[in-house]
Design a protein around this motif. Structure first.
Motif, PDB file in Angstrom:
ATOM      1  N   TRP A 215       0.942  -1.017  -0.052  1.00  0.00           N
ATOM      2  CA  TRP A 215      -0.079   0.067   0.190  1.00  0.00           C
ATOM      3  C   TRP A 215       0.775   1.337  -0.083  1.00  0.00           C
ATOM      4  O   TRP A 215       0.534   2.336  -0.400  1.00  0.00           O
ATOM      5  CB  TRP A 215      -0.982   0.005   1.263  1.00  0.00           C
ATOM      6  N   CYS A 216       2.078   1.010   0.594  1.00  0.00           N
ATOM      7  CA  CYS A 216       3.052   2.417   0.453  1.00  0.00           C
ATOM      8  C   CYS A 216       3.116   2.883  -1.231  1.00  0.00           C
ATOM      9  O   CYS A 216       3.664   4.011  -1.032  1.00  0.00           O
ATOM     10  CB  CYS A 216       4.224   1.816   0.993  1.00  0.00           C
ATOM     11  N   MET A 217       2.892   1.993  -2.100  1.00  0.00           N
ATOM     12  CA  MET A 217       3.138   2.317  -3.229  1.00  0.00           C
ATOM     13  C   MET A 217       2.207   3.914  -3.564  1.00  0.00           C
ATOM     14  O   MET A 217       2.742   4.350  -4.455  1.00  0.00           O
ATOM     15  CB  MET A 217       3.003   1.239  -4.255  1.00  0.00           C
ATOM     16  N   ALA A 218       1.102   3.645  -2.898  1.00  0.00           N
ATOM     17  CA  ALA A 218       0.186   4.912  -3.297  1.00  0.00           C
ATOM     18  C   ALA A 218       0.894   6.257  -2.520  1.00  0.00           C
ATOM     19  O   ALA A 218       0.320   7.367  -2.825  1.00  0.00           O
ATOM     20  CB  ALA A 218      -0.999   4.600  -2.692  1.00  0.00           C
ATOM     21  N   LEU A 219       1.630   6.061  -1.494  1.00  0.00           N
ATOM     22  CA  LEU A 219       1.934   7.212  -0.681  1.00  0.00           C
ATOM     23  C   LEU A 219       2.818   8.399  -1.739  1.00  0.00           C
ATOM     24  O   LEU A 219       2.286   9.393  -1.431  1.00  0.00           O
ATOM     25  CB  LEU A 219       2.931   6.779   0.198  1.00  0.00           C
ATOM     26  N   PRO A 220       3.468   8.179  -2.785  1.00  0.00           N
ATOM     27  CA  PRO A 220       4.106   9.286  -3.550  1.00  0.00           C
ATOM     28  C   PRO A 220       2.889  10.011  -3.978  1.00  0.00           C
ATOM     29  O   PRO A 220       3.137  11.384  -4.045  1.00  0.00           O
ATOM     30  CB  PRO A 220       4.890   8.587  -4.676  1.00  0.00           C
ATOM     31  N   ILE A 221       1.906   9.412  -4.222  1.00  0.00           N
ATOM     32  CA  ILE A 221       0.612  10.292  -4.902  1.00  0.00           C
ATOM     33  C   ILE A 221       0.293  11.426  -3.952  1.00  0.00           C
ATOM     34  O   ILE A 221       0.151  12.531  -4.330  1.00  0.00           O
ATOM     35  CB  ILE A 221      -0.495   9.446  -5.288  1.00  0.00           C
ATOM     36  N   TRP A 222       0.058  11.052  -2.799  1.00  0.00           N
ATOM     37  CA  TRP A 222      -0.324  11.743  -1.673  1.00  0.00           C
ATOM     38  C   TRP A 222       0.833  12.879  -1.372  1.00  0.00           C
ATOM     39  O   TRP A 222       0.587  13.823  -1.151  1.00  0.00           O
ATOM     40  CB  TRP A 222      -0.740  10.811  -0.400  1.00  0.00           C
ATOM     41  N   TYR A 223       2.103  12.171  -1.115  1.00  0.00           N
ATOM     42  CA  TYR A 223       3.094  13.116  -0.785  1.00  0.00           C
ATOM     43  C   TYR A 223       3.182  14.403  -1.877  1.00  0.00           C
ATOM     44  O   TYR A 223       3.303  15.517  -1.504  1.00  0.00           O
ATOM     45  CB  TYR A 223       4.464  12.476  -0.662  1.00  0.00           C
ATOM     46  N   TYR A 224       3.328  13.780  -3.041  1.00  0.00           N
ATOM     47  CA  TYR A 224       3.473  15.005  -4.074  1.00  0.00           C
ATOM     48  C   TYR A 224       2.128  16.242  -4.365  1.00  0.00           C
ATOM     49  O   TYR A 224       2.363  17.336  -4.114  1.00  0.00           O
ATOM     50  CB  TYR A 224       3.760  14.493  -5.442  1.00  0.00           C
ATOM     51  N   SER A 225       1.042  15.518  -3.969  1.00  0.00           N
ATOM     52  CA  SER A 225      -0.059  16.404  -3.940  1.00  0.00           C
ATOM     53  C   SER A 225      -0.434  17.260  -2.890  1.00  0.00           C
ATOM     54  O   SER A 225      -0.725  18.289  -2.930  1.00  0.00           O
ATOM     55  CB  SER A 225      -1.335  15.697  -4.510  1.00  0.00           C
ATOM     56  N   LEU A 226       0.328  16.647  -1.669  1.00  0.00           N
ATOM     57  CA  LEU A 226       0.196  17.477  -0.533  1.00  0.00           C
ATOM     58  C   LEU A 226       1.227  18.503  -0.178  1.00  0.00           C
ATOM     59  O   LEU A 226       1.020  19.433   0.312  1.00  0.00           O
ATOM     60  CB  LEU A 226      -0.228  16.678   0.511  1.00  0.00           C
TER      61      LEU A 226
ATOM     62  N   GLY B 180       4.078  19.046  -2.424  1.00  0.00           N
ATOM     63  CA  GLY B 180       4.607  19.673  -3.448  1.00  0.00           C
ATOM     64  C   GLY B 180       6.018  18.767  -4.044  1.00  0.00           C
ATOM     65  O   GLY B 180       6.169  17.637  -3.459  1.00  0.00           O
ATOM     66  N   LEU B 181       6.910  19.440  -4.812  1.00  0.00           N
ATOM     67  CA  LEU B 181       8.047  18.804  -5.521  1.00  0.00           C
ATOM     68  C   LEU B 181       9.020  18.191  -4.420  1.00  0.00           C
ATOM     69  O   LEU B 181       9.546  17.187  -4.240  1.00  0.00           O
ATOM     70  CB  LEU B 181       8.570  19.651  -6.551  1.00  0.00           C
ATOM     71  N   ARG B 182       9.674  19.147  -3.564  1.00  0.00           N
ATOM     72  CA  ARG B 182      10.887  18.697  -2.904  1.00  0.00           C
ATOM     73  C   ARG B 182      10.343  17.975  -1.611  1.00  0.00           C
ATOM     74  O   ARG B 182      11.366  16.828  -1.469  1.00  0.00           O
ATOM     75  CB  ARG B 182      11.392  20.310  -2.213  1.00  0.00           C
ATOM     76  N   LYS B 183       9.424  18.328  -0.981  1.00  0.00           N
ATOM     77  CA  LYS B 183       9.060  17.353   0.322  1.00  0.00           C
ATOM     78  C   LYS B 183       8.813  16.282  -0.219  1.00  0.00           C
ATOM     79  O   LYS B 183       8.676  15.102   0.502  1.00  0.00           O
ATOM     80  CB  LYS B 183       8.082  18.209   1.183  1.00  0.00           C
ATOM     81  N   GLY B 184       7.749  16.259  -1.294  1.00  0.00           N
ATOM     82  CA  GLY B 184       7.191  14.967  -1.845  1.00  0.00           C
ATOM     83  C   GLY B 184       8.311  13.847  -2.310  1.00  0.00           C
ATOM     84  O   GLY B 184       8.372  12.788  -2.154  1.00  0.00           O
ATOM     85  N   PHE B 185       9.507  14.423  -2.828  1.00  0.00           N
ATOM     86  CA  PHE B 185      10.500  13.754  -3.166  1.00  0.00           C
ATOM     87  C   PHE B 185      11.272  12.979  -2.131  1.00  0.00           C
ATOM     88  O   PHE B 185      11.403  11.997  -1.864  1.00  0.00           O
ATOM     89  CB  PHE B 185      11.946  14.560  -4.012  1.00  0.00           C
ATOM     90  N   TYR B 186      11.486  13.789  -1.024  1.00  0.00           N
ATOM     91  CA  TYR B 186      12.210  13.394  -0.020  1.00  0.00           C
ATOM     92  C   TYR B 186      11.476  12.303   0.904  1.00  0.00           C
ATOM     93  O   TYR B 186      11.791  11.198   1.212  1.00  0.00           O
ATOM     94  CB  TYR B 186      12.485  14.649   1.165  1.00  0.00           C
ATOM     95  N   PHE B 187      10.063  12.637   1.107  1.00  0.00           N
ATOM     96  CA  PHE B 187       9.280  11.739   1.766  1.00  0.00           C
ATOM     97  C   PHE B 187       8.941  10.564   0.844  1.00  0.00           C
ATOM     98  O   PHE B 187       9.068   9.276   1.566  1.00  0.00           O
ATOM     99  CB  PHE B 187       7.673  12.251   1.942  1.00  0.00           C
ATOM    100  N   SER B 188       9.027  10.428  -0.335  1.00  0.00           N
ATOM    101  CA  SER B 188       8.833   9.303  -1.150  1.00  0.00           C
ATOM    102  C   SER B 188      10.002   8.489  -1.060  1.00  0.00           C
ATOM    103  O   SER B 188       9.920   7.197  -0.965  1.00  0.00           O
ATOM    104  CB  SER B 188       8.693   9.646  -2.482  1.00  0.00           C
ATOM    105  N   ALA B 189      11.244   9.047  -0.898  1.00  0.00           N
ATOM    106  CA  ALA B 189      12.314   8.364  -0.903  1.00  0.00           C
ATOM    107  C   ALA B 189      12.554   7.862   0.465  1.00  0.00           C
ATOM    108  O   ALA B 189      13.259   6.532   0.798  1.00  0.00           O
ATOM    109  CB  ALA B 189      13.638   9.310  -1.162  1.00  0.00           C
ATOM    110  N   LEU B 190      12.151   8.353   1.516  1.00  0.00           N
ATOM    111  CA  LEU B 190      12.247   7.780   2.756  1.00  0.00           C
ATOM    112  C   LEU B 190      11.411   6.558   2.937  1.00  0.00           C
ATOM    113  O   LEU B 190      11.709   5.671   3.410  1.00  0.00           O
ATOM    114  CB  LEU B 190      11.710   8.721   3.816  1.00  0.00           C
ATOM    115  N   VAL B 191      10.167   6.830   2.398  1.00  0.00           N
ATOM    116  CA  VAL B 191       9.169   5.576   2.468  1.00  0.00           C
ATOM    117  C   VAL B 191       9.671   4.434   1.655  1.00  0.00           C
ATOM    118  O   VAL B 191       9.647   3.125   2.085  1.00  0.00           O
ATOM    119  CB  VAL B 191       7.811   6.107   1.959  1.00  0.00           C
ATOM    120  N   MET B 192      10.351   4.759   0.628  1.00  0.00           N
ATOM    121  CA  MET B 192      10.737   3.618  -0.146  1.00  0.00           C
ATOM    122  C   MET B 192      11.956   3.020   0.702  1.00  0.00           C
ATOM    123  O   MET B 192      12.062   1.486   0.588  1.00  0.00           O
ATOM    124  CB  MET B 192      11.172   3.939  -1.389  1.00  0.00           C
TER     125      MET B 192
END
Ligand SMILES: Nc1nc2c(ncn2[C@@H]2O[C@H](COP(=O)(O)OP(=O)(O)OP(=O)(O)O)[C@@H](O)[C@H]2O)c(=O)[nH]1
Length: 240
Positions: A7-18, A20-32
């Protein structure tokens, strides 16, 4: 546990839309990284399973992450393009009235001494009538460029038609008059070109000084009154 991690695969969609670009990138990397570590350590004991699960998870996750990232980059480009369109005069490329009102609201908070120069090309209708609208447009572009050349001028605004505005900050009465006179002289000295003949132009300039608590429209009206005084007194003139 292993299934729920997908289910974590859906998280980048939330992170980027909530976020933005920079935080979305870092949060997605962290989750991965976290998900990969959990998957790897909790995977089946079968020798190849941890690697296979990890590989599949990473592949799908990165694909989703990449789509989210590219989408956000594109969305930002479009948004900043639309923003600049909304604040820019389409013909001359200088700022428009909307940008002027935005900037005024900011400048008013930061500076005490603010002056407005309202610059109007004299008898511009004659240029259009004699040389055509295209030459009239070219003249407007050149005038906008000349206005932007002064070191004191941070931004040139086109109010509409053949009227431009410059805001001068932290300058006294004498300095503002000298700057306006320089502008008037620069336009008078310029030779504009058409297919038929060279064109000489002048501008009239009205100046107002911002009063405490004064609204934008009253500030503009004061400059407009001075501009019409300059027109009445024969044009090619600065009135303060
Ligand atoms: N080429 C061109 N002409 C424009 C544009 N916007 C407004 N105009 C023209 O600018 C002219 C303005 O004319 P007036 O308001 O009569 O002023 P003026 O001829 O400059 O006379 P004074 O201001 O009294 O010296 C009109 O002919 C408008 O059609 C534009 O974007 N391009």
């Amino acid at each position: 546990m292993r299934a729920s991690i997908f289910w974590c695969m859906a998280l980048p969609i939330w992170y980027y839309s909530l976020f933005g670009l920079r935080k979305g990138f870092y949060f997605s990397a962290l989750v991965m990284a976290l998900s990969a570590a959990i998957l790897f350590t909790r995977a089946d004991t079968n020798l190849y399973m941890p690697y296979r699960t990890l590989f599949n998870f990473s592949l799908v996750y990165i694909a989703i992450w990449l789509v989210c990232h590219l989408y956000e980059v594109q969305r930002r480009k479009v948004s900043s393009f639309l923003h600049s369109l909304a604040l820019q005069d389409a013909l001359t490329g200088v700022c428009n009235r909307h940008a002027l009102e935005n900037d005024f609201a900011l400048i008013q908070k930061q500076f005490i001494h603010i002056h407005m120069l309202l610059i109007d090309i004299d008898r511009f209708k004659n240029i259009n009538d004699k040389f055509g609208h295209d030459i009239g447009d070219a003249v407007l572009i050149t005038v906008a460029n000349i206005l932007g050349q002064s070191k004191q001028v941070q931004e040139v605004y086109r109010l509409g038609g053949e009227e431009f505005i410059i805001l001068l900050k932290n300058m006294d009465h004498q300095q503002v008059s000298e700057e306006a006179e320089k502008i008037r002289q620069a336009i008078e000295d310029e030779t504009f070109h058409s297919h038929q003949e060279d064109i000489k132009l002048t501008v009239s300039i009205g100046i107002s000084s911002l009063q405490p608590e004064q609204e934008f429209n009253d500030f503009l009206r004061a400059a407009d009154e001075k501009l019409y005084q300059a027109k009445r007194e024969g044009r090619n003139k600065v009135c303060f």
